[in-house]
Design an enzyme around this catalytic site. Structure first.
Site, short mmCIF file in Angstrom:
data_model
loop_
_atom_site.label_atom_id
_atom_site.label_comp_id
_atom_site.label_asym_id
_atom_site.label_seq_id
_atom_site.Cartn_x
_atom_site.Cartn_y
_atom_site.Cartn_z
N ARG A 1 103.15 4.45 2.50
CA ARG A 1 102.03 5.38 2.54
C ARG A 1 102.04 6.18 3.83
NH1 ARG A 1 96.71 4.41 4.05
NH2 ARG A 1 96.95 2.16 3.87
N LYS B 1 106.79 22.06 -10.04
CA LYS B 1 107.22 23.32 -10.65
C LYS B 1 108.67 23.65 -10.24
CE LYS B 1 102.92 23.63 -12.16
NZ LYS B 1 102.18 22.64 -11.36
N ASP C 1 99.52 29.08 -0.85
CA ASP C 1 100.21 28.40 -1.94
C ASP C 1 101.42 29.26 -2.31
OD1 ASP C 1 101.15 27.41 -4.39
OD2 ASP C 1 99.15 26.80 -5.04
N TYR D 1 94.82 29.65 -8.85
CA TYR D 1 95.06 28.60 -9.83
C TYR D 1 93.74 27.89 -10.14
CZ TYR D 1 96.45 23.98 -11.53
OH TYR D 1 96.55 22.83 -12.26
#
Length: 398
Positions: free
Chosen positions: A58, A208, A183, A111
Site C-alpha cells: 500500500r 484506457k 486529466d 467526464y
C-alpha cells in the site's frame, strides 16, 4: 540453517533468488505485499518516504513503482503515483488537495465521474465549484476566489473532444497560486504533455490508452513537483486506493505498444470523422483534426494528433442514437475507450448518466450524441459497420 529446519517451517521460508549476471527483459510481478528489514530504524523510516525502502505494497511496490516511473518519464514529471482506477487517481488527488470550505474551478465539459465527484464534494463536504468553458483565461481569473485551491481541466474533453487552452488557463491559475490538475487520458503523453504547459498534476485512467487491451483497471497521477507528490502520497496510502502489482504489470505490458496504437487510432478516427461529416444522417461531427472543430487552432498548437475519439450527433435524436448503437456488428457497445477494439457508447445514458438535461446541454452533449473510441481495426471495415448502422438509425421508429 535451512537444512536444520522442520519441513513445515521450510515451506513457509523458501529461498528468494536474486538474479546475478543477468537481468529480466520485462518488469517482474512483485506480488508479495510485505517486506522485511534488518533494522528497526530502517523499517520506521520506510513509513515516511515514498521513494524509500519497500515496506508494504500500500505504501509502495517495485512493480507499481516501475509503472509510476514509466508514466512520469513520459509526462516529464518529478514522480508519479499509481492508483486502483482512474477515479481512484482523481479522488486521491482532489481529496489530498482540498479541505472543507475550499473552492475549485473546473471546465464545464468533464467526464461524468469527475463531475459526480465534484458535486459530491460540494454537497457533502462544503467544497464549492465554479465551471468555465475551458477556452478563456479571463473566465478563470473571474472565477478565482481567495479559497480557490484547484483548477481542474481535461486536455481533450470527454465526450465532446473540446480541446482546452492549457497554457492560458494554467497560467491564470498559477498567477493566483492555484494548483492546476489536468486529466490527460484522451491525449496520452504522446499527444500532449500538460506539465510542459503549466500543470502541477496530470492524471490518467490507465484503464484506457495506457493499458489498451480491456484487461486492467488502473489510474496514475504524475506530479511536476516532488514535494507535492509526497503530500498526495501521504494521504493516498491512508485512503488505500492504490494499484496492485498485477494491474501495474498489465499496464506496463500494454504501454509497450502505446505509440503504435495511438498513431493508428488517431489516423483512423480522423478518416471516420471526415466520412461521417458527409453523411446525411449526421448533423455534427466533433474531432480535433477536423478543420471546422471549434478548437482547431488550439489543437494544432497543443496536440501531436487529434486522438482516437470522435463524437457525432444524429438527426433523429435519442431514438436514433439508441438504434445506431444497437445496430453495430463490429464495433462494440461498451463504456470505455483506448482499447484495441472500437468501442461505441451513448453518453447521455452511460458515462454522463448522472447529469440531467440541463447539465448535459451545458456540457454540449445532445440526446443523440454518440461517442466512438476507435480501435486498431482497418478503417474500411469500421466505416462499413458505421454506415450500415447509420442506415438503420435513419429508419422510421416502430
Amino acid at each position: 540453517m535451512s537444512a536444520e529446519l522442520h519441513p513445515s517451517t521450510r515451506t513457509v521460508h523458501p529461498p528468494v533468488p536474486v538474479p546475478e549476471g543477468s537481468r529480466p527483459v520485462t518488469v517482474p510481478i512483485h506480488q508479495g505485499h510485505v517486506f522485511s528489514f534488518d533494522s528497526a530504524d530502517a523499517l520506521a523510516a520506510a513509513f515516511h518516504d515514498p521513494d524509500g525502502a519497500y515496506l508494504y505494497s500500500r505504501f509502495g511496490n517495485p512493480t507499481v513503482r516501475a509503472l509510476e516511473e514509466a508514466v512520469s518519464t513520459l509526462e516529464g514529471g518529478a514522480g508519479g503515483l499509481a492508483f486502483a482506477s482512474g477515479m481512484g487517481a482523481i479522488n486521491g488527488v482532489l481529496l489530498s488537495l482540498l479541505s472543507t470550505g475550499d473552492h475549485v474551478v473546473a471546465q464545464r465539459s468533464l467526464y461524468g465521474g469527475t463531475y459526480a465527484t465534484l458535486t459530491d464534494l460540494a454537497e457533502r463536504w462544503g467544497v464549492s465549484v465554479s465551471y468555465v468553458s475551458g477556452r478563456d483565461a479571463g473566465e478563470v481569473r473571474d472565477a478565482l476566489t481567495p479559497r480557490t485551491r484547484v483548477l481542474y481541466l481535461e486536455t481533450i474533453a470527454n465526450p465532446t473532444t473540446a480541446v482546452t487552452d492549457l497554457p492560458a488557463l494554467l497560467a491564470a491559475a498559477a498567477e493566483a497560486g492555484v494548483t492546476g490538475v489536468v486529466d490527460n487520458t484522451f491525449a496520452t503523453p504522446l499527444l500532449c504533455r500538460p506539465i510542459e504547459h503549466g500543470a502541477a498534476v496530470v492524471v490518467h485512467s490507465a484503464t484506457k490508452y495506457l493499458g489498451g487491451h480491456a484487461d486492467v483497471l488502473g489510474g496514475v497521477a504524475v506530479f511536476r513537483d516532488a514535494e507535492l507528490r509526497r503530500r498526495v502520497w501521504a494521504h493516498a496510502v491512508e485512503q488505500g486506493a492504490v494499484a496492485d502489482p498485477f494491474a501495474a504489470w498489465l499496464t506496463l505490458r500494454g504501454m509497450a505498444t502505446l505509440a503504435l496504437r495511438v498513431e493508428r487510432q488517431s489516423a483512423t478516427a480522423l478518416t471516420l470523422a471526415e466520412r461521417l461529416a458527409a453523411h446525411p444522417a449526421v448533423t455534427r461531427v466533433r474531432h480535433p483534426g477536423l478543420p471546422d472543430h471549434p478548437d482547431r487552432a488550439t489543437a494544432a498548437r497543443l496536440l501531436a494528433a487529434g486522438g482516437g475519439v470522435l463524437a457525432f450527433d444524429l438527426a433523429g435524436g435519442r431514438d436514433a442514437g439508441r438504434r445506431f448503437v444497437e445496430s453495430l456488428e463490429l464495433a462494440l457497445l461498451s463504456p470505455s475507450l483506448g482499447d484495441v477494439k472500437t468501442l461505441v457508447m451513448h453518453p447521455a445514458s452511460t458515462s454522463h448518466r448522472q447529469l440531467d438535461a440541463t447539465a448535459l446541454a451545458a456540457m454540449d452533449i445532445g440526446a443523440g450524441t454518440v461517442r466512438v473510441a476507435v480501435g486498431i481495426e482497418h478503417p474500411d471495415d469500421l466505416w462499413a459497420d458505421l454506415e450500415q448502422a447509420l442506415a438503420k438509425a435513419a429508419e422510421p421508429a416502430g
